[in-house]
Design a protein around this motif. Structure first.
Motif, PDB file in Angstrom:
ATOM      1  N   PHE A   1      36.878  -7.327  62.247  1.00  0.00           N
ATOM      2  CA  PHE A   1      38.260  -7.112  62.531  1.00  0.00           C
ATOM      3  C   PHE A   1      38.153  -6.311  63.802  1.00  0.00           C
ATOM      4  O   PHE A   1      37.416  -5.634  64.045  1.00  0.00           O
ATOM      5  CB  PHE A   1      38.618  -6.393  61.569  1.00  0.00           C
ATOM      6  CG  PHE A   1      38.507  -7.315  60.189  1.00  0.00           C
ATOM      7  CD1 PHE A   1      39.645  -8.034  59.775  1.00  0.00           C
ATOM      8  CD2 PHE A   1      37.445  -6.987  59.005  1.00  0.00           C
ATOM      9  CE1 PHE A   1      39.519  -8.698  58.505  1.00  0.00           C
ATOM     10  CE2 PHE A   1      37.597  -7.824  57.971  1.00  0.00           C
ATOM     11  CZ  PHE A   1      38.520  -8.784  57.736  1.00  0.00           C
ATOM     12  N   GLY A   2      39.620  -6.198  64.286  1.00  0.00           N
ATOM     13  CA  GLY A   2      39.764  -5.606  65.476  1.00  0.00           C
ATOM     14  C   GLY A   2      39.670  -3.982  65.532  1.00  0.00           C
ATOM     15  O   GLY A   2      39.324  -3.211  66.253  1.00  0.00           O
ATOM     16  N   ASP A   3      39.828  -3.471  64.081  1.00  0.00           N
ATOM     17  CA  ASP A   3      39.650  -2.331  63.880  1.00  0.00           C
ATOM     18  C   ASP A   3      38.142  -1.903  63.678  1.00  0.00           C
ATOM     19  O   ASP A   3      37.726  -0.486  63.590  1.00  0.00           O
ATOM     20  CB  ASP A   3      40.366  -1.666  62.931  1.00  0.00           C
ATOM     21  CG  ASP A   3      40.100  -2.053  61.465  1.00  0.00           C
ATOM     22  OD1 ASP A   3      39.055  -2.994  61.478  1.00  0.00           O
ATOM     23  OD2 ASP A   3      40.630  -1.827  60.478  1.00  0.00           O
ATOM     24  N   GLY A   4      37.228  -2.496  63.914  1.00  0.00           N
ATOM     25  CA  GLY A   4      35.755  -2.240  63.580  1.00  0.00           C
ATOM     26  C   GLY A   4      35.191  -2.812  62.156  1.00  0.00           C
ATOM     27  O   GLY A   4      33.842  -2.648  62.022  1.00  0.00           O
ATOM     28  N   GLY A   5      36.223  -3.057  61.309  1.00  0.00           N
ATOM     29  CA  GLY A   5      35.427  -3.327  60.163  1.00  0.00           C
ATOM     30  C   GLY A   5      34.925  -4.794  60.216  1.00  0.00           C
ATOM     31  O   GLY A   5      35.133  -5.644  61.028  1.00  0.00           O
ATOM     32  N   LYS A   6      34.075  -5.118  59.043  1.00  0.00           N
ATOM     33  CA  LYS A   6      33.408  -6.486  58.893  1.00  0.00           C
ATOM     34  C   LYS A   6      33.501  -6.858  57.606  1.00  0.00           C
ATOM     35  O   LYS A   6      33.768  -6.116  56.488  1.00  0.00           O
ATOM     36  CB  LYS A   6      32.243  -6.184  59.409  1.00  0.00           C
ATOM     37  CG  LYS A   6      31.843  -5.690  60.706  1.00  0.00           C
ATOM     38  CD  LYS A   6      30.232  -5.716  61.224  1.00  0.00           C
ATOM     39  CE  LYS A   6      30.305  -5.219  62.770  1.00  0.00           C
ATOM     40  NZ  LYS A   6      28.966  -5.480  63.055  1.00  0.00           N
ATOM     41  N   SER A   7      33.475  -8.425  57.290  1.00  0.00           N
ATOM     42  CA  SER A   7      33.607  -8.994  56.058  1.00  0.00           C
ATOM     43  C   SER A   7      32.557 -10.203  56.309  1.00  0.00           C
ATOM     44  O   SER A   7      32.643 -10.747  57.316  1.00  0.00           O
ATOM     45  CB  SER A   7      35.119  -9.217  55.714  1.00  0.00           C
ATOM     46  OG  SER A   7      35.224  -9.874  54.668  1.00  0.00           O
ATOM     47  N   GLN A   8      32.056 -10.483  55.037  1.00  0.00           N
ATOM     48  CA  GLN A   8      31.185 -11.758  54.863  1.00  0.00           C
ATOM     49  C   GLN A   8      32.210 -12.803  54.857  1.00  0.00           C
ATOM     50  O   GLN A   8      32.002 -13.981  55.458  1.00  0.00           O
ATOM     51  CB  GLN A   8      30.742 -11.848  53.511  1.00  0.00           C
ATOM     52  CG  GLN A   8      29.292 -10.931  53.722  1.00  0.00           C
ATOM     53  CD  GLN A   8      28.248 -11.477  54.704  1.00  0.00           C
ATOM     54  OE1 GLN A   8      27.990 -12.475  54.835  1.00  0.00           O
ATOM     55  NE2 GLN A   8      27.968 -10.390  55.562  1.00  0.00           N
ATOM     56  N   ALA A   9      33.283 -12.872  54.245  1.00  0.00           N
ATOM     57  CA  ALA A   9      34.473 -13.893  54.249  1.00  0.00           C
ATOM     58  C   ALA A   9      35.723 -13.557  54.243  1.00  0.00           C
ATOM     59  O   ALA A   9      35.911 -12.477  53.822  1.00  0.00           O
ATOM     60  CB  ALA A   9      34.204 -14.758  53.219  1.00  0.00           C
ATOM     61  N   PHE A  10      36.680 -14.228  55.054  1.00  0.00           N
ATOM     62  CA  PHE A  10      37.850 -13.867  54.957  1.00  0.00           C
ATOM     63  C   PHE A  10      38.841 -15.011  54.997  1.00  0.00           C
ATOM     64  O   PHE A  10      38.726 -15.861  56.004  1.00  0.00           O
ATOM     65  CB  PHE A  10      38.173 -12.927  56.228  1.00  0.00           C
ATOM     66  CG  PHE A  10      39.823 -12.318  56.176  1.00  0.00           C
ATOM     67  CD1 PHE A  10      39.909 -11.340  55.376  1.00  0.00           C
ATOM     68  CD2 PHE A  10      40.670 -12.653  57.407  1.00  0.00           C
ATOM     69  CE1 PHE A  10      41.307 -10.788  55.376  1.00  0.00           C
ATOM     70  CE2 PHE A  10      41.901 -12.414  57.473  1.00  0.00           C
ATOM     71  CZ  PHE A  10      42.250 -11.279  56.419  1.00  0.00           C
ATOM     72  N   LYS A  11      39.997 -15.116  54.384  1.00  0.00           N
ATOM     73  CA  LYS A  11      40.911 -16.303  54.439  1.00  0.00           C
ATOM     74  C   LYS A  11      42.172 -15.905  55.403  1.00  0.00           C
ATOM     75  O   LYS A  11      42.745 -14.897  55.039  1.00  0.00           O
ATOM     76  CB  LYS A  11      41.269 -16.726  52.963  1.00  0.00           C
ATOM     77  CG  LYS A  11      40.119 -17.567  52.320  1.00  0.00           C
ATOM     78  CD  LYS A  11      40.790 -18.099  51.012  1.00  0.00           C
ATOM     79  CE  LYS A  11      39.870 -19.104  50.438  1.00  0.00           C
ATOM     80  NZ  LYS A  11      38.798 -18.270  49.496  1.00  0.00           N
ATOM     81  N   VAL A  12      42.486 -16.624  56.236  1.00  0.00           N
ATOM     82  CA  VAL A  12      43.612 -16.481  56.903  1.00  0.00           C
ATOM     83  C   VAL A  12      44.577 -17.797  56.409  1.00  0.00           C
ATOM     84  O   VAL A  12      44.298 -18.743  56.842  1.00  0.00           O
ATOM     85  CB  VAL A  12      43.376 -16.806  58.383  1.00  0.00           C
ATOM     86  CG1 VAL A  12      44.758 -16.469  59.279  1.00  0.00           C
ATOM     87  CG2 VAL A  12      42.306 -15.662  58.860  1.00  0.00           C
ATOM     88  N   ARG A  13      45.888 -17.319  55.888  1.00  0.00           N
ATOM     89  CA  ARG A  13      46.805 -18.272  55.729  1.00  0.00           C
ATOM     90  C   ARG A  13      47.374 -18.886  56.835  1.00  0.00           C
ATOM     91  O   ARG A  13      47.981 -17.978  57.927  1.00  0.00           O
ATOM     92  CB  ARG A  13      47.834 -17.760  54.865  1.00  0.00           C
ATOM     93  CG  ARG A  13      47.339 -17.645  53.399  1.00  0.00           C
ATOM     94  CD  ARG A  13      48.576 -17.592  52.435  1.00  0.00           C
ATOM     95  NE  ARG A  13      49.722 -16.637  52.855  1.00  0.00           N
ATOM     96  CZ  ARG A  13      49.668 -15.315  52.489  1.00  0.00           C
ATOM     97  NH1 ARG A  13      48.710 -14.815  51.753  1.00  0.00           N
ATOM     98  NH2 ARG A  13      50.580 -14.192  52.864  1.00  0.00           N
ATOM     99  N   ALA A  14      47.703 -20.175  56.961  1.00  0.00           N
ATOM    100  CA  ALA A  14      48.304 -20.805  58.042  1.00  0.00           C
ATOM    101  C   ALA A  14      49.507 -20.165  58.342  1.00  0.00           C
ATOM    102  O   ALA A  14      49.714 -20.205  59.660  1.00  0.00           O
ATOM    103  CB  ALA A  14      48.391 -22.385  57.850  1.00  0.00           C
ATOM    104  N   SER A  15      50.326 -19.793  57.558  1.00  0.00           N
ATOM    105  CA  SER A  15      51.630 -19.113  57.916  1.00  0.00           C
ATOM    106  C   SER A  15      51.577 -17.812  58.653  1.00  0.00           C
ATOM    107  O   SER A  15      52.606 -17.201  59.278  1.00  0.00           O
ATOM    108  CB  SER A  15      52.382 -18.749  56.648  1.00  0.00           C
ATOM    109  OG  SER A  15      51.744 -18.134  55.605  1.00  0.00           O
ATOM    110  N   ARG A  16      50.202 -17.125  58.521  1.00  0.00           N
ATOM    111  CA  ARG A  16      50.010 -15.867  59.323  1.00  0.00           C
ATOM    112  C   ARG A  16      49.385 -16.119  60.640  1.00  0.00           C
ATOM    113  O   ARG A  16      49.479 -15.307  61.433  1.00  0.00           O
ATOM    114  CB  ARG A  16      49.162 -15.021  58.563  1.00  0.00           C
ATOM    115  CG  ARG A  16      49.668 -14.432  57.233  1.00  0.00           C
ATOM    116  CD  ARG A  16      48.888 -13.817  56.532  1.00  0.00           C
ATOM    117  NE  ARG A  16      48.570 -12.424  57.092  1.00  0.00           N
ATOM    118  CZ  ARG A  16      47.726 -11.568  57.139  1.00  0.00           C
ATOM    119  NH1 ARG A  16      46.526 -12.124  56.254  1.00  0.00           N
ATOM    120  NH2 ARG A  16      47.337 -10.623  57.744  1.00  0.00           N
ATOM    121  N   LEU A  17      48.969 -17.230  60.754  1.00  0.00           N
ATOM    122  CA  LEU A  17      48.167 -17.687  62.238  1.00  0.00           C
ATOM    123  C   LEU A  17      49.303 -17.838  63.423  1.00  0.00           C
ATOM    124  O   LEU A  17      50.378 -18.394  63.405  1.00  0.00           O
ATOM    125  CB  LEU A  17      47.543 -18.888  62.009  1.00  0.00           C
ATOM    126  CG  LEU A  17      46.465 -19.180  63.056  1.00  0.00           C
ATOM    127  CD1 LEU A  17      45.308 -18.146  63.131  1.00  0.00           C
ATOM    128  CD2 LEU A  17      45.957 -20.443  62.559  1.00  0.00           C
TER     129      LEU A  17
END
Length: 71
Positions: free
Chosen positions: A43-59
């Motif tokens: 993430f832009g704030d330096g955070g990390k994640s194994q998996a993340f879902k992005v809804r099409a409506s937010r893209l």
């Protein structure tokens, strides 16, 4: 929808921009008309994640950073 052709990008490293201005980098694990699933997410704030879902409506935007290796 705009993500209908996204399945060709599975395995690509991308930077995703959300409509709220957030930037997320990761590797596309899954792409459907509903959205993307990213792995090895940063993430832009330096955070990390194994998996993340992005809804099409937010893209808002998507930029390819690395191409999937053809092995």
């Amino acid at each position: 929808g705009p993500l209908g052709s996204m399945s060709q990008f599975v395995g690509f490293g991308v930077q995703v921009e959300l409509k709220d201005g957030k930037l997320i980098q990761g590797k596309i694990a899954k792409a459907t008309s509903k959205g993307l699933t990213l792995n090895d997410v940063q993430f832009g704030d330096g955070g990390k994640s194994q998996a993340f879902k992005v809804r099409a409506s937010r893209l808002k935007d998507l930029k390819v950073l690395t191409v999937a290796s053809q092995s």
